[in-house]
Scaffold this motif. Structure first.
Motif, mmCIF file in Angstrom:
data_model
loop_
_atom_site.group_PDB
_atom_site.id
_atom_site.type_symbol
_atom_site.label_atom_id
_atom_site.label_comp_id
_atom_site.label_asym_id
_atom_site.label_seq_id
_atom_site.Cartn_x
_atom_site.Cartn_y
_atom_site.Cartn_z
ATOM 1 N N MET A 167 0.814 -1.215 0.000
ATOM 2 C CA MET A 167 0.000 0.000 0.000
ATOM 3 C C MET A 167 0.849 1.267 0.000
ATOM 4 S SD MET A 167 -3.147 -1.051 2.563
ATOM 5 C CE MET A 167 -3.832 0.628 2.539
ATOM 6 N N LEU A 168 1.924 1.264 0.753
ATOM 7 C CA LEU A 168 2.765 2.463 0.851
ATOM 8 C C LEU A 168 3.601 2.694 -0.404
ATOM 9 C CD1 LEU A 168 3.988 2.264 4.552
ATOM 10 C CD2 LEU A 168 2.448 3.964 3.562
ATOM 11 N N LEU A 169 3.872 1.625 -1.150
ATOM 12 C CA LEU A 169 4.739 1.770 -2.313
ATOM 13 C C LEU A 169 3.984 1.806 -3.639
ATOM 14 C CD1 LEU A 169 7.814 -0.357 -1.255
ATOM 15 C CD2 LEU A 169 7.608 2.115 -1.397
ATOM 16 N N GLY A 170 2.674 2.049 -3.557
ATOM 17 C CA GLY A 170 1.953 2.308 -4.802
ATOM 18 C C GLY A 170 0.639 1.588 -4.984
ATOM 19 N N THR A 171 0.486 0.400 -4.393
ATOM 20 C CA THR A 171 -0.791 -0.320 -4.533
ATOM 21 C C THR A 171 -1.698 0.119 -3.386
ATOM 22 O OG1 THR A 171 0.472 -2.188 -5.419
ATOM 23 C CG2 THR A 171 -1.840 -2.587 -4.908
ATOM 24 N N SER A 172 -2.195 1.333 -3.500
ATOM 25 C CA SER A 172 -2.965 1.932 -2.399
ATOM 26 C C SER A 172 -4.338 1.296 -2.223
ATOM 27 C CB SER A 172 -3.118 3.437 -2.622
ATOM 28 O OG SER A 172 -3.665 3.699 -3.904
ATOM 29 N N ASN A 173 -4.816 0.584 -3.234
ATOM 30 C CA ASN A 173 -6.094 -0.108 -3.126
ATOM 31 C C ASN A 173 -5.943 -1.293 -2.173
ATOM 32 O OD1 ASN A 173 -7.960 -2.459 -4.165
ATOM 33 N ND2 ASN A 173 -8.937 -0.564 -4.813
ATOM 34 N N ARG A 174 -6.708 -1.295 -1.079
ATOM 35 C CA ARG A 174 -6.551 -2.321 -0.043
ATOM 36 C C ARG A 174 -6.807 -3.726 -0.580
ATOM 37 N NH1 ARG A 174 -9.133 1.751 2.857
ATOM 38 N NH2 ARG A 174 -11.177 0.830 2.417
#
Length: 263
Positions: A167-174
């Motif tokens: 999430m922190l490195l770009g895949t913000s979609n849970r």
């Protein structure tokens, strides 16, 4: 009564293995009251939880395996393989170096508390990013490293470390971050369980196979239900409740450790 204890341990393992709250701390406390189990026992009931996640994602796994000619599937498989291989290589290096904290109450409790605080911070930081379900190469690398970190620091929670790294490195979609973290976890945890189980062969430790089978079955069913629930929950909710739970549980363990109730 002993088989009832196996049911309880199976439920605890099934609930906590893939929720971002750490199964290690919960099993440590449970086995303090219900009696310590062998390494073989703990490995096998963990395999039950992995089996449950495999069953949940079987369509996705089949689609990736049979649709490898599709560029998007090949790209996703390559990133899964990268994260897995990075974990395997670094895991062996860490194991050979003997760099691993003991599974005792104090380091586990601190990992729970610190991890909970980090989850609150990471959730807020990720919320500021644009919504993205894309898995980038840096996410794949970060997830692989996060799995090793979780192995070195018992109580960190593999799922928490990998989901929030993504999430922190770009895949913000849970949902997308969780799916990638869980799919990487399937071969990783199967391999780790097999490696540990092979190491236990011939150890001479007597095992109650009936109790182990009961705990394995209960762990599988419970994990299936808990992961299904989690995947639905995170569609509209943050991980905040799990972070708060970790902090409270970690403080409770610290207090019990200081009081000499657990060690």
């Amino acid at each position: 009564m002993s088989y009832f204890n196996d049911v309880i341990l199976g439920v605890i393992e099934g609930i906590t293995e893939f929720l971002p709250i750490s199964s290690t701390g919960h099993l440590l406390l449970a086995q303090h009251w219900l009696g310590a189990r062998s390494d073989t026992y703990n490995i096998v009931i963990q395999a039950g939880a992995i089996l449950a996640v495999t069953l949940i994602y079987w369509r996705r796994l089949v689609d990736l395996a049979t649709g490898w000619r599709d560029p998007a599937n090949r790209n996703y498989l390559a990133k899964l393989a990268t994260a897995f291989l990075l974990t395997a290589v670094l895991g062996v290096v860490v194991k050979k170096a003997g760099f691993e904290l003991p599974e005792t109450v104090t380091p586990i409790a601190w990992a729970l508390v610190i991890g909970g605080l980090w989850m609150l911070l990471a959730e807020n930081l990720a919320a500021r990013l644009p919504d993205s379900a894309a898995i980038t190469w840096r996410v794949a690398v970060a997830v692989g490293i996060a799995q090793v970190v979780a192995g070195v620091f018992p109580g960190t929670s593999r799922s928490a470390a990998t989901i929030f790294a993504a999430m922190l490195l770009g895949t913000s979609n849970r949902a997308a971050a969780t799916e990638f973290a869980f799919l990487v976890g399937i071969p990783t945890m199967y391999a780790a369980s097999a490696y540990q189980l092979i190491g236990q062969v011939g150890s001479g430790v007597a095992e109650d196979w009936t109790g182990l089978a009961i705990a394995f079955a209960v762990s599988t069913v419970t994990a299936f239900v808990s992961v299904k629930w989690l995947l639905g929950y995170i569609r509209t909710n943050r991980f905040t409740v799990f972070a708060i739970y970790r902090i409270v549980f970690g403080i409770l363990l610290l207090g019990m450790g200081m009081a000499g109730i657990v060690s």
